[in-house]
Design a protein around this motif. Structure first.
Motif, short mmCIF file in Angstrom:
data_model
loop_
_atom_site.label_atom_id
_atom_site.label_comp_id
_atom_site.label_asym_id
_atom_site.label_seq_id
_atom_site.Cartn_x
_atom_site.Cartn_y
_atom_site.Cartn_z
N CYS A 148 4.31 -1.65 -4.20
CA CYS A 148 3.10 -1.44 -4.98
C CYS A 148 2.39 -0.18 -4.54
O CYS A 148 2.62 0.34 -3.44
N VAL A 149 1.53 0.29 -5.43
CA VAL A 149 0.67 1.44 -5.15
C VAL A 149 -0.75 0.97 -5.38
O VAL A 149 -1.07 0.46 -6.46
N TRP A 150 -1.57 1.10 -4.34
CA TRP A 150 -2.98 0.72 -4.42
C TRP A 150 -3.84 1.93 -4.16
O TRP A 150 -3.47 2.81 -3.37
N THR A 151 -5.02 1.93 -4.77
CA THR A 151 -6.07 2.87 -4.39
C THR A 151 -7.23 2.04 -3.85
O THR A 151 -7.71 1.12 -4.52
N LEU A 152 -7.62 2.34 -2.63
CA LEU A 152 -8.72 1.63 -1.99
C LEU A 152 -10.06 2.21 -2.45
O LEU A 152 -10.13 3.38 -2.83
N PRO A 153 -11.11 1.41 -2.38
CA PRO A 153 -12.43 1.92 -2.75
C PRO A 153 -12.88 3.04 -1.78
O PRO A 153 -12.47 3.06 -0.63
N GLU A 154 -13.73 3.92 -2.28
CA GLU A 154 -14.31 4.95 -1.43
C GLU A 154 -14.98 4.29 -0.23
O GLU A 154 -15.65 3.27 -0.37
N GLY A 155 -14.77 4.84 0.93
CA GLY A 155 -15.39 4.30 2.13
C GLY A 155 -14.66 3.13 2.75
O GLY A 155 -15.08 2.59 3.77
N ASP A 156 -13.54 2.72 2.17
CA ASP A 156 -12.79 1.55 2.65
C ASP A 156 -11.35 1.98 2.95
O ASP A 156 -10.69 2.60 2.12
N CYS A 157 -10.88 1.65 4.14
CA CYS A 157 -9.50 2.00 4.51
C CYS A 157 -8.72 0.79 5.01
O CYS A 157 -7.63 0.92 5.55
N ASP A 158 -9.23 -0.42 4.80
CA ASP A 158 -8.64 -1.61 5.39
C ASP A 158 -7.64 -2.31 4.47
O ASP A 158 -7.91 -3.36 3.92
N PHE A 159 -6.47 -1.72 4.34
CA PHE A 159 -5.43 -2.38 3.55
C PHE A 159 -4.71 -3.45 4.37
O PHE A 159 -4.19 -4.41 3.81
#
Length: 158
Positions: free
Chosen positions: A62-73
């Motif tokens: 999969c390809v995800w884009t995280l919200p701005e300011g969030d890096c916790d995948f």
């Protein structure tokens, strides 16, 4: 034990491969409703954008884009895997799984690649969609039921 450190880029677009421990299993497609429920609930609690997703019998990309300011995948994956695992009937586990409170369904880690350009992102999305063809599960990407290709509209393949 290795001390694995994942990159942390808030708002990143990331390509993932997540795999079952048993590479001969069809659990992910057989139990697709439980997987979808785990993803949906996690996405509601910890939002992210799904750019592409394909589920094969024993692994998914999969390809995800995280919200701005969030890096916790990592937490998102941990929660998705745990929710899916809890939805499955109990199965025999090795002592190492019991000690770590794991169900033994998943490989412990996952593979991720941060996408740094639109070309990288397009290639990763295309890889997701073509993967069932690569594995001999479908003649064309749109023939595979467990793919976001259906959500994203018709695609013309060479």
């Amino acid at each position: 034990m290795s001390d694995y450190i994942r990159p942390r880029f808030p708002g990143a677009c990331v390509f993932f491969t997540v795999t079952l421990a048993n590479r001969r299993s069809d659990l992910l497609t057989r139990e697709i409703a439980a997987l979808r429920a785990a993803v949906r609930r996690t996405k509601t609690e910890r939002p992210f954008t799904i750019n592409a997703w394909v589920v094969l019998p024993d692994h998914m990309h999969c390809v995800w884009t995280l919200p701005e300011g969030d890096c916790d995948f990592s937490t998102r994956w941990s929660v998705i895997k745990a929710r899916f695992s809890r939805a499955m009937p109990p199965a025999p586990r090795r002592a190492s799984h019991v000690a770590r409170r794991e169900h033994g369904i998943w490989q412990r880690r996952f593979w991720e690649h941060h996408l740094r350009s639109d070309a990288d992102k397009s290639a990763a999305i295309r890889y997701c969609w073509i993967n069932p063809v690569k594995h001999g599960l479908a003649a064309r990407p749109e023939d595979w039921a467990y793919s976001s290709i259906h959500r994203d509209g018709p695609v013309h393949w060479p």
